[in-house]
Design an enzyme around this catalytic site. Structure first.
Site, PDB file in Angstrom:
ATOM      1  N   GLU A  39       0.875  -1.178   0.000  1.00  0.00           N
ATOM      2  CA  GLU A  39       0.000   0.000   0.000  1.00  0.00           C
ATOM      3  C   GLU A  39       0.910   1.225   0.000  1.00  0.00           C
ATOM      4  O   GLU A  39       1.462   1.597   1.034  1.00  0.00           O
ATOM      5  CB  GLU A  39      -0.887  -0.017   1.243  1.00  0.00           C
ATOM      6  CG  GLU A  39      -1.718   1.242   1.435  1.00  0.00           C
ATOM      7  CD  GLU A  39      -2.292   1.351   2.835  1.00  0.00           C
ATOM      8  OE1 GLU A  39      -2.414   2.496   3.332  1.00  0.00           O
ATOM      9  OE2 GLU A  39      -2.620   0.310   3.450  1.00  0.00           O
ATOM     10  N   ARG A  95       0.575  10.276   0.546  1.00  0.00           N
ATOM     11  CA  ARG A  95       0.880  11.471   1.333  1.00  0.00           C
ATOM     12  C   ARG A  95       2.203  12.113   0.921  1.00  0.00           C
ATOM     13  O   ARG A  95       2.643  13.079   1.542  1.00  0.00           O
ATOM     14  CB  ARG A  95       0.880  11.143   2.819  1.00  0.00           C
ATOM     15  CG  ARG A  95       1.957  10.187   3.265  1.00  0.00           C
ATOM     16  CD  ARG A  95       1.883   9.859   4.746  1.00  0.00           C
ATOM     17  NE  ARG A  95       1.139   8.650   5.010  1.00  0.00           N
ATOM     18  CZ  ARG A  95       1.359   7.862   6.052  1.00  0.00           C
ATOM     19  NH1 ARG A  95       2.289   8.165   6.931  1.00  0.00           N
ATOM     20  NH2 ARG A  95       0.656   6.778   6.239  1.00  0.00           N
ATOM     21  N   LYS A 141     -10.895  -1.063   6.999  1.00  0.00           N
ATOM     22  CA  LYS A 141      -9.675  -0.781   7.749  1.00  0.00           C
ATOM     23  C   LYS A 141     -10.071  -0.211   9.111  1.00  0.00           C
ATOM     24  O   LYS A 141     -10.835   0.755   9.183  1.00  0.00           O
ATOM     25  CB  LYS A 141      -8.833   0.224   6.964  1.00  0.00           C
ATOM     26  CG  LYS A 141      -7.608   0.744   7.685  1.00  0.00           C
ATOM     27  CD  LYS A 141      -6.862   1.728   6.795  1.00  0.00           C
ATOM     28  CE  LYS A 141      -5.675   2.346   7.487  1.00  0.00           C
ATOM     29  NZ  LYS A 141      -4.917   3.253   6.586  1.00  0.00           N
TER      30      LYS A 141
END
Length: 207
Positions: A39, A43, A129
């Site tokens: 993943e 950011r 999640k």
């Protein structure tokens, strides 16, 4: 929208890349350790380029590449067009869910309350999640949420590492775990790819 990849890849590393050139060494080190999913967080400025490189590189052909920290529809479109095969968010975003539905790409939104879970269920999202897992009560909270929502499975992230992942996997409502302990930023920055490989092997062995 298929989540079968989580049954195969029980550990989803959260990879923060600050330089595109770190992409291949980092991911191939994880793969040598037995982890073949990543993943890549959105950011950092190079995230889209890193995802595109990983998705098109022969060296990463057997690694499933996703995008994390996706917080709006524009980012989601960019991530998918760059080659992301699944999308992860820190919270639940209806606009992100719509984009993933349009492209038939698995979406794993972050939740930590019953209200957020109910919102996600409206989009037929059944694997969520749980973030940040450590700060929001960990396994104790997950057991309570699972009792109220037996149709949901969780991907706890944040506060999960080699020391406690076994506790999470002992519960049938855990689909997989996420974390960055095997691929921490300082290891990448210092070029310690052998250590990333070692920690990945350790995590896989714990499974």
């Amino acid at each position: 929208m298929s989540y079968e990849f989580l049954e195969k890849h029980k550990i989803v590393p959260v990879v923060v890349l600050n330089k595109v050139e770190d992409t291949i060494p980092t991911l191939t080190a994880m793969a040598r350790g037995g982890i073949k999913v990543a993943e890549i967080t959105f950011r950092t400025e190079c995230a889209a380029d890193a995802i595109k490189l990983a998705s098109t590189s022969a060296e990463c052909a057997d690694i499933l590449i996703g995008a994390g920290t996706v917080i709006n529809a524009d980012q989601c479109e960019k991530a998918i067009s760059s080659g992301a095969k699944f999308i992860v968010s820190p919270g639940f975003g209806p606009d992100v869910a719509e984009v993933c539905k349009k492209h038939d790409v698995p979406y794993l939104p972050g939740v930590c309350t019953p209200t957020e879970i109910m919102a996600a269920l409206k989009y037929d999202l059944k694997i969520l999640k749980f973030f940040p897992a450590g700060a929001f009560g960990g396994l104790k909270t997950l057991k309570a949420l699972s009792a109220a929502f037996p149709q949901v499975k969780f991907l706890p992230t944040g506060g999960v590492d080699a020391s406690n992942m076994g506790e999470f996997f002992s519960q049938k409502f855990i689909a997989a775990v996420g974390g960055s302990w095997m691929v921490k930023g300082d290891l990448i920055a210092q070029g310690k790819f052998d250590e990333i490989e070692r920690l990945s092997k350790e995590a896989v062995a714990l499974l």
